[in-house]
Design an enzyme around this catalytic site. Structure first.
Site, PDB file in Angstrom:
ATOM      1  N   ASP A  80       0.817  -1.210   0.000  1.00 17.60           N
ATOM      2  CA  ASP A  80       0.000   0.000   0.000  1.00 17.60           C
ATOM      3  C   ASP A  80       0.854   1.265   0.000  1.00 17.60           C
ATOM      4  OD1 ASP A  80      -2.322  -1.431  -0.077  1.00 17.60           O
ATOM      5  OD2 ASP A  80      -2.933  -1.015   1.996  1.00 17.60           O
ATOM      6  N   GLY A  81       1.995   1.249   0.681  1.00 16.44           N
ATOM      7  CA  GLY A  81       2.856   2.421   0.708  1.00 16.44           C
ATOM      8  C   GLY A  81       3.361   2.788  -0.675  1.00 16.44           C
ATOM      9  N   ASN A 154      -3.762   9.335   2.302  1.00 20.59           N
ATOM     10  CA  ASN A 154      -4.154   8.793   3.603  1.00 20.59           C
ATOM     11  C   ASN A 154      -4.485   9.893   4.610  1.00 20.59           C
ATOM     12  OD1 ASN A 154      -4.261   6.034   3.462  1.00 20.59           O
ATOM     13  ND2 ASN A 154      -2.250   5.670   4.368  1.00 20.59           N
ATOM     14  N   ALA A 196      -5.653   3.567   8.619  1.00 15.76           N
ATOM     15  CA  ALA A 196      -4.210   3.644   8.862  1.00 15.76           C
ATOM     16  C   ALA A 196      -3.943   4.214  10.255  1.00 15.76           C
ATOM     17  CB  ALA A 196      -3.551   4.467   7.754  1.00 15.76           C
ATOM     18  N   ALA A 219      -3.464  10.933  21.562  1.00 16.70           N
ATOM     19  CA  ALA A 219      -3.217  10.982  23.011  1.00 16.70           C
ATOM     20  C   ALA A 219      -3.543  12.347  23.590  1.00 16.70           C
ATOM     21  CB  ALA A 219      -1.764  10.589  23.310  1.00 16.70           C
TER      22      ALA A 219
END
Length: 298
Positions: A80-81, A154, A196, A219
């Site tokens: 995919d990259g 992405n 992703a 986070a």
């Protein structure tokens, strides 16, 4: 069956071997695929870097821009990259892409290397599923000056340095203030990118047909800062208020070092990428396989 794609480009990942593969086996795989495509009646072109790094000769070669101008289809051999990188560069030409995965099957590179003959025979003759994905266009503004810009398929990510503390980011949508967030960073993900980094940070999965993207804090200091889904016709602005070693990344490839006061502007690109899949392809089947949804059931 006669092919509907007259000119086909073969683009291979040559920077490193896949799991369990060697450079020689990858070179042979690309050579085999090239020969097979020619047997189907197509004109085969090798991407110039692929030809140079595999040592394959006897084929016409073009750079990526040349492929976009002259080829009807791009066959990408890799994960995919690799497909993300090629997709960004060919998007402005509208060249459709199909992915042959030489490792573990991906979300968008879903033709297995050991079964490409059967899949390509039908696809080259016009039997395929079309899957169109939007691109994001991001700019880094320093005052009135654009100091960096890139396309992303992405996600666009603003985050802290590896050794620094949290960053504070001011978020606006279409010029309307949303919040100041203290967190390790912030992700703006497309439907393609929702499986992703966004997914690992707690964001939802967006079906590719949804015209939107998801804003996901990484986070966050305040746990009530939750992911939010936005229409992709909006412009998201992320301003760096405080923090050290802050950077922006675009599909985790290109990086921009940010200063306090810099604004990262994200909007929908005018370009889209068209992926082709074997007939019968299903997005939900891909999710089941990649996310192992069928495991652990009674």
């Amino acid at each position: 069956m006669k092919p509907i794609f007259r000119s086909v480009a073969l683009i291979g990942k040559y920077q490193g071997p896949a799991a369990g593969a060697t450079p020689d086996t990858l070179r042979q795989a690309i050579k085999n695929i090239a020969g097979f495509v020619e047997q189907q009646g197509c004109e085969l072109t090798l991407e110039a870097g692929t030809a140079a790094n595999t040592g394959l000769t006897g084929y016409a070669t073009l750079d990526i821009d040349g492929i976009g101008r002259h080829c009807d289809l791009g066959l990408v051999v890799g994960g995919d990259g690799t497909m993300l990188g090629v997709g960004r560069r060919l998007a402005s030409y509208g060249t459709p892409l199909a992915g042959i995965n030489k490792g573990r099957l991906g979300f968008i590179t879903d033709i297995p290397l050991d079964g490409y003959q059967a899949a390509l025979t039908s696809m080259l003759a016009g039997d395929y599923e079309e899957d169109v994905r939007p691109l994001m266009h991001a700019r880094v503004m320093r005052g009135a000056e654009c100091v960096f810009e890139a396309l992303a398929l992405n996600d666009v990510v603003v985050n802290r340095g590896s050794t620094s503390g949290m960053v504070e980011l001011r978020v606006e949508v279409d010029g309307v203030f949303v919040s100041n967030q203290r967190a390790d960073g912030l992700i703006v993900a497309s439907p393609t990118g929702s499986t992703a980094y966004s997914l690992s940070a707690g964001g939802p999965i967006l079906h590719p047909s949804i015209p939107g993207w998801v804003l996901v804090p990484i986070a966050p200091h305040t746990l009530s800062n939750r992911p939010i889904v936005l229409p992709d016709e909006t412009e998201v602005a992320i301003e760096v208020v405080s923090g050290r070693d802050v950077s922006a990344s675009f599909d985790m490839q290109s990086l921009a070092s940010l200063q306090h006061g810099d604004r990262v502007l994200v909007r929908r690109s005018a370009h889209r990428v068209c992926f082709l899949h074997p007939l019968g392809w299903s997005y939900f089947a891909t999710l089941r396989k990649k996310l192992r949804w069928n495991e652990g059931g009674s």
